[in-house]
Design an enzyme around this catalytic site. Sequence first.
Site, PDB file in Angstrom:
ATOM      1  N   HIS A  17      42.585  46.123  47.670  1.00 58.98           N
ATOM      2  CA  HIS A  17      42.447  45.406  48.949  1.00 58.98           C
ATOM      3  C   HIS A  17      43.656  45.718  49.859  1.00 58.98           C
ATOM      4  O   HIS A  17      43.492  45.953  51.058  1.00 58.98           O
ATOM      5  CB  HIS A  17      42.433  43.883  48.734  1.00 58.98           C
ATOM      6  CG  HIS A  17      41.250  43.337  47.996  1.00 58.98           C
ATOM      7  ND1 HIS A  17      41.370  42.517  46.898  1.00 58.98           N
ATOM      8  CD2 HIS A  17      39.912  43.463  48.210  1.00 58.98           C
ATOM      9  CE1 HIS A  17      40.156  42.148  46.477  1.00 58.98           C
ATOM     10  NE2 HIS A  17      39.256  42.716  47.252  1.00 58.98           N
ATOM     11  N   LYS A  41      32.610  30.246  45.445  1.00 57.41           N
ATOM     12  CA  LYS A  41      32.134  30.437  44.087  1.00 57.41           C
ATOM     13  C   LYS A  41      33.240  29.779  43.254  1.00 57.41           C
ATOM     14  O   LYS A  41      34.254  29.371  43.788  1.00 57.41           O
ATOM     15  CB  LYS A  41      32.082  31.920  43.738  1.00 57.41           C
ATOM     16  CG  LYS A  41      31.363  32.808  44.740  1.00 57.41           C
ATOM     17  CD  LYS A  41      31.547  34.284  44.332  1.00 57.41           C
ATOM     18  CE  LYS A  41      31.484  35.222  45.498  1.00 57.41           C
ATOM     19  NZ  LYS A  41      32.019  36.540  45.234  1.00 57.41           N
ATOM     20  N   ARG A  90      33.542  51.125  46.908  1.00 56.72           N
ATOM     21  CA  ARG A  90      34.114  51.857  45.777  1.00 56.72           C
ATOM     22  C   ARG A  90      33.120  52.812  45.140  1.00 56.72           C
ATOM     23  O   ARG A  90      33.499  53.782  44.517  1.00 56.72           O
ATOM     24  CB  ARG A  90      34.595  50.875  44.698  1.00 56.72           C
ATOM     25  CG  ARG A  90      35.835  50.115  45.102  1.00 56.72           C
ATOM     26  CD  ARG A  90      35.971  48.833  44.307  1.00 56.72           C
ATOM     27  NE  ARG A  90      34.926  47.889  44.683  1.00 56.72           N
ATOM     28  CZ  ARG A  90      34.855  46.646  44.265  1.00 56.72           C
ATOM     29  NH1 ARG A  90      35.762  46.190  43.427  1.00 56.72           N
ATOM     30  NH2 ARG A  90      33.880  45.847  44.672  1.00 56.72           N
ATOM     31  N   SER A 128      38.599  42.508  41.512  1.00 54.58           N
ATOM     32  CA  SER A 128      39.177  41.207  41.151  1.00 54.58           C
ATOM     33  C   SER A 128      38.606  40.742  39.813  1.00 54.58           C
ATOM     34  O   SER A 128      39.321  40.165  38.991  1.00 54.58           O
ATOM     35  CB  SER A 128      38.868  40.165  42.227  1.00 54.58           C
ATOM     36  OG  SER A 128      39.396  40.563  43.460  1.00 54.58           O
TER      37      SER A 128
HETATM   38  P1  ADP Z   1      33.489  39.607  48.349  1.00 54.38           P
HETATM   39  O1  ADP Z   1      33.275  38.496  47.361  1.00 54.38           O
HETATM   40  O2  ADP Z   1      33.267  39.183  49.769  1.00 54.38           O
HETATM   41  O3  ADP Z   1      32.788  40.898  48.018  1.00 54.38           O
HETATM   42  P2  ADP Z   1      36.007  40.805  47.464  1.00 54.38           P
HETATM   43  O4  ADP Z   1      37.358  40.172  47.570  1.00 54.38           O
HETATM   44  O5  ADP Z   1      35.489  41.084  46.105  1.00 54.38           O
HETATM   45  O6  ADP Z   1      35.061  39.856  48.309  1.00 54.38           O
HETATM   46  O7  ADP Z   1      35.996  42.180  48.266  1.00 54.38           O
HETATM   47  C1  ADP Z   1      36.186  42.216  49.654  1.00 54.38           C
HETATM   48  C2  ADP Z   1      35.832  43.606  50.156  1.00 54.38           C
HETATM   49  O8  ADP Z   1      36.763  44.555  49.617  1.00 54.38           O
HETATM   50  C3  ADP Z   1      34.453  44.114  49.739  1.00 54.38           C
HETATM   51  O9  ADP Z   1      33.918  44.877  50.800  1.00 54.38           O
HETATM   52  C4  ADP Z   1      34.727  44.999  48.544  1.00 54.38           C
HETATM   53  O10 ADP Z   1      33.749  46.006  48.395  1.00 54.38           O
HETATM   54  C5  ADP Z   1      36.079  45.588  48.942  1.00 54.38           C
HETATM   55  N1  ADP Z   1      36.899  45.994  47.804  1.00 54.38           N
HETATM   56  C6  ADP Z   1      37.148  45.317  46.663  1.00 54.38           C
HETATM   57  N2  ADP Z   1      37.967  46.005  45.848  1.00 54.38           N
HETATM   58  C7  ADP Z   1      38.232  47.174  46.488  1.00 54.38           C
HETATM   59  C8  ADP Z   1      38.992  48.342  46.151  1.00 54.38           C
HETATM   60  N3  ADP Z   1      39.608  48.463  44.975  1.00 54.38           N
HETATM   61  N4  ADP Z   1      39.065  49.342  47.058  1.00 54.38           N
HETATM   62  C9  ADP Z   1      38.395  49.240  48.232  1.00 54.38           C
HETATM   63  N5  ADP Z   1      37.650  48.186  48.610  1.00 54.38           N
HETATM   64  C10 ADP Z   1      37.565  47.160  47.746  1.00 54.38           C
END
Ligand code: ADP
Length: 159
Positions: A17, A41, A90, A128
């Site tokens: 992120h 969630k 990803r 995450s």
């Molecule tokens: P959500 O629950 O809204 O998907 P996340 O915190 O899991 O929230 O992810 C937020 C955004 O960041 C999403 O678009 C996800 O695909 C992207 N994302 C998560 N991990 C990575 C990563 N390692 N590299 C690039 N983008 C990521």
Amino acid sequence: MSKAIYPGSFDPITSGHINIIERCSRIFDELYIGIAVNMEKKSIFTPEERKAYIEDAISHLSNVKVVLYDSLTVRFCKENGIDVMIRGIRNSKDALYEMDLALNNKFLDKDIETFLIPAEQKYMLLSSSYIKQFAAFDVDIRGLVPECLREELIRRIKK
Ligand code: ADP
């Protein structure tokens, strides 16, 4: 002035992120990191805790601001003059999901564009949810999450 928002759960924020945030902070004049508090969630950290950790981790970026909101992201965008929503991709599974989300957001507000940005190769496997499983089984997560939250994450997972 160009303004964008990167919305997500960030439970917890990972180095993947942060990489997206750093890259986008160079493109947009102002970048918001958005945490929707109504979409809860079951989470490890409260929205306020996540906000504080993200602020700590991005303190070197002067044009990035972390916000909590209790509405649809497109509504927050409209109220704050933001016209671009950033999401990361990803793999092909993310691409399908993000395309669907982007189309739904476009249905909600045709003026707001979604920009999909590919993960850097070294962060492609980072999520995450995997981080939480790693922490639960004593895998070293140094470098995968900001140092400011690493120990507390391990403590919460093991509680
Ligand atoms: P959500 O629950 O809204 O998907 P996340 O915190 O899991 O929230 O992810 C937020 C955004 O960041 C999403 O678009 C996800 O695909 C992207 N994302 C998560 N991990 C990575 C990563 N390692 N590299 C690039 N983008 C990521």
